[in-house]
Design an enzyme around this catalytic site. Structure first.
Site, PDB file in Angstrom:
ATOM      1  N   ARG A  93       8.085   6.403   5.223  1.00 24.26           N
ATOM      2  CA  ARG A  93       8.324   5.276   4.062  1.00 24.26           C
ATOM      3  C   ARG A  93       8.226   5.957   2.892  1.00 24.26           C
ATOM      4  O   ARG A  93       8.709   5.630   1.837  1.00 24.26           O
ATOM      5  CB  ARG A  93       7.524   3.777   4.320  1.00 24.26           C
ATOM      6  CG  ARG A  93       8.231   2.866   5.282  1.00 24.26           C
ATOM      7  CD  ARG A  93       7.281   1.807   5.628  1.00 24.26           C
ATOM      8  NE  ARG A  93       5.945   2.424   6.339  1.00 24.26           N
ATOM      9  CZ  ARG A  93       5.081   1.571   6.788  1.00 24.26           C
ATOM     10  NH1 ARG A  93       5.119   0.092   6.528  1.00 24.26           N
ATOM     11  NH2 ARG A  93       4.101   1.941   7.477  1.00 24.26           N
ATOM     12  N   GLN A  94       7.270   7.130   2.952  1.00 24.49           N
ATOM     13  CA  GLN A  94       7.028   7.756   1.548  1.00 24.49           C
ATOM     14  C   GLN A  94       7.896   8.905   1.433  1.00 24.49           C
ATOM     15  O   GLN A  94       7.615   9.916   1.739  1.00 24.49           O
ATOM     16  CB  GLN A  94       5.458   8.081   1.504  1.00 24.49           C
ATOM     17  CG  GLN A  94       5.136   8.692   0.306  1.00 24.49           C
ATOM     18  CD  GLN A  94       5.003   7.612  -1.018  1.00 24.49           C
ATOM     19  OE1 GLN A  94       4.803   6.509  -0.678  1.00 24.49           O
ATOM     20  NE2 GLN A  94       5.357   8.081  -2.284  1.00 24.49           N
ATOM     21  N   ASP A 166      15.458  -7.566   5.098  1.00 23.40           N
ATOM     22  CA  ASP A 166      15.581  -6.928   4.007  1.00 23.40           C
ATOM     23  C   ASP A 166      16.927  -6.181   3.953  1.00 23.40           C
ATOM     24  O   ASP A 166      17.579  -5.794   5.267  1.00 23.40           O
ATOM     25  CB  ASP A 166      14.500  -6.116   3.513  1.00 23.40           C
ATOM     26  CG  ASP A 166      13.881  -5.196   4.531  1.00 23.40           C
ATOM     27  OD1 ASP A 166      15.001  -4.683   5.428  1.00 23.40           O
ATOM     28  OD2 ASP A 166      12.710  -4.601   4.560  1.00 23.40           O
ATOM     29  N   LYS A 189      14.320  -8.368  -0.025  1.00 24.22           N
ATOM     30  CA  LYS A 189      12.762  -8.452  -0.012  1.00 24.22           C
ATOM     31  C   LYS A 189      12.298  -7.465  -1.182  1.00 24.22           C
ATOM     32  O   LYS A 189      12.932  -6.390  -1.310  1.00 24.22           O
ATOM     33  CB  LYS A 189      12.121  -7.709   1.182  1.00 24.22           C
ATOM     34  CG  LYS A 189      10.834  -7.630   1.375  1.00 24.22           C
ATOM     35  CD  LYS A 189      10.265  -7.169   2.505  1.00 24.22           C
ATOM     36  CE  LYS A 189      10.520  -5.539   2.596  1.00 24.22           C
ATOM     37  NZ  LYS A 189       9.947  -4.944   3.991  1.00 24.22           N
ATOM     38  N   ARG A 191       8.773  -5.562  -2.908  1.00 25.76           N
ATOM     39  CA  ARG A 191       7.335  -5.559  -2.731  1.00 25.76           C
ATOM     40  C   ARG A 191       6.654  -5.135  -3.960  1.00 25.76           C
ATOM     41  O   ARG A 191       7.092  -3.986  -4.308  1.00 25.76           O
ATOM     42  CB  ARG A 191       7.046  -4.677  -1.452  1.00 25.76           C
ATOM     43  CG  ARG A 191       5.602  -4.670  -0.880  1.00 25.76           C
ATOM     44  CD  ARG A 191       5.293  -3.439   0.139  1.00 25.76           C
ATOM     45  NE  ARG A 191       6.124  -3.810   1.352  1.00 25.76           N
ATOM     46  CZ  ARG A 191       5.567  -4.131   2.482  1.00 25.76           C
ATOM     47  NH1 ARG A 191       4.408  -4.609   2.360  1.00 25.76           N
ATOM     48  NH2 ARG A 191       6.316  -4.342   3.639  1.00 25.76           N
TER      49      ARG A 191
HETATM   50  C1  R5P Z   1      10.199  -1.801   4.784  1.00 26.56           C
HETATM   51  O1  R5P Z   1      10.919  -1.619   4.259  1.00 26.56           O
HETATM   52  C2  R5P Z   1      10.421  -1.811   6.516  1.00 26.56           C
HETATM   53  O2  R5P Z   1      11.529  -2.028   6.986  1.00 26.56           O
HETATM   54  C3  R5P Z   1       9.429  -3.056   7.075  1.00 26.56           C
HETATM   55  O3  R5P Z   1      10.110  -4.323   6.638  1.00 26.56           O
HETATM   56  C4  R5P Z   1       8.165  -3.000   6.735  1.00 26.56           C
HETATM   57  O4  R5P Z   1       7.608  -1.927   6.614  1.00 26.56           O
HETATM   58  C5  R5P Z   1       7.468  -3.958   7.481  1.00 26.56           C
HETATM   59  O5  R5P Z   1       6.005  -4.182   6.844  1.00 26.56           O
HETATM   60  P1  R5P Z   1       5.244  -5.283   7.207  1.00 26.56           P
HETATM   61  O6  R5P Z   1       5.120  -5.844   8.401  1.00 26.56           O
HETATM   62  O7  R5P Z   1       3.689  -4.786   6.480  1.00 26.56           O
HETATM   63  O8  R5P Z   1       5.642  -6.393   6.062  1.00 26.56           O
END
Ligand code: R5P
Length: 289
Positions: A93-94, A166, A189, A191
């Site tokens: 993710r990073q 998302d 979504k 964050r």
């Molecule tokens: C983020 O963009 C990923 O696709 C997941 O939606 C996310 O990492 C899920 O993380 P969490 O369960 O902490 O909301």
């Protein structure tokens, strides 16, 4: 070909060896009292093509060190070709510098894996497929939507709707919906990069009386799924199920989802957890050929 199940993928690695009809080589491993990892191959691998199946969760940093130690050792002991299979690739993710001064973690890790001697790299639903271009060796991303879709199809859900919580998981939702023969859509979504607080909003879906299957690449805190599930239950969904490729399920995730109305959560065995009911082993075997 020889298949080596790494310490974090013992079951998945064994299944891959079995389905592929390959010899399995097991390891001795332990953690020293100060936290360092010890690993030893039980058999010689000189001249062999080797597939190492070793996921990078839980304990990402430890699993990554094990992956690097093994990859380097396999080459050093004369393996002809080493395919590194990290079914869940941590740190993905990073993938960019979102804020000044941040590390681009996934790029660093791919450099290390290649530098350790991997000849080929395989992963499943990596967070962003384009990050694989950082490799100069062959790198493949496999799609768990194939196995998740078949699993959901066989559940015979009532008037199913496949929802991506998302924009990032739209392609997973689309492919799952094709296999199930259902409608699909997505929420949006955002964050907060500092607090981590999640806001989900989205198109009006007539959820009334329907079974909703929320699909995502990973579930970490469960916050994303919980927010989407609550909206669907508020709109009258009769059942909300959540499916993910990588069930990281950090502390409190299952409870968070349950109190938001999620009736059931299932994932694959890219991360071996108590909800890993769907195996990616057949997918990996196909990817190896
Ligand atoms: C983020 O963009 C990923 O696709 C997941 O939606 C996310 O990492 C899920 O993380 P969490 O369960 O902490 O909301």
């Amino acid at each position: 070909m020889i298949v080596i199940p790494g310490p974090s993928s013992l079951n998945l690695g064994a299944k891959v060896a079995e389905i592929a009809g390959c010899r399995r080589v097991d390891l001795d491993y332990k953690t020293f009292p100060d936290g360092e990892s010890y690993i030893r191959l039980r058999e010689a691998v000189a001249g062999e093509a080797v597939a190492l199946v070793h996921t990078t969760f839980p304990q990402q940093d430890k699993r990554l060190i094990e992956l690097l130690l093994l990859t380097d050792a396999l080459k050093d002991m004369g393996a002809k070709k080493v395919t590194v299979i990290a079914p869940y690739m941590a740190y993905a993710r990073q993938d960019m510098r979102f804020r000044d001064g941040e590390t681009v973690s996934i790029k660093t890790l791919f450099k290390l894996i290649e530098g350790a001697g991997a000849d080929q790299f395989i992963t499943v639903d990596v967070h962003k497929e384009s990050t694989l271009s950082a490799f100069s060796i062959k790198a493949k991303n496999l799609y768990a939507s194939e196995v998740i879709g078949k699993y959901i199809r066989d559940l015979n859900l009532k008037s199913p709707y496949i929802l991506s919580p998302d924009k990032g998981a739209i392609m997973i939702a689309k492919r799952v919906a094709e296999i199930v023969g259902a409608e699909y859509g997505n929420f949006e979504k955002s964050r907060d990069r500092i607090t981590g607080a999640i806001t989900v909003k989205g198109e009006r879906v007539d959820a009334s009386g329907r079974d909703i299957a929320i699909v995502d690449d990973m579930i970490s805190t469960g916050g994303t799924i919980a927010s989407a599930a609550k909206m669907m239950k508020d709109r009258g969904a009769s059942r909300v199920m959540a499916f993910c490729t990588h069930p990281l399920l950090v502390a409190g995730a299952r409870e968070r989802m349950k109190i938001s109305g999620v009736d059931e959560v299932l994932g694959t065995d890219t991360v071996e957890s108590e909800i890993s009911a769907i195996s990616v082993a057949p997918l990996i075997v196909k990817g190896l050929s």
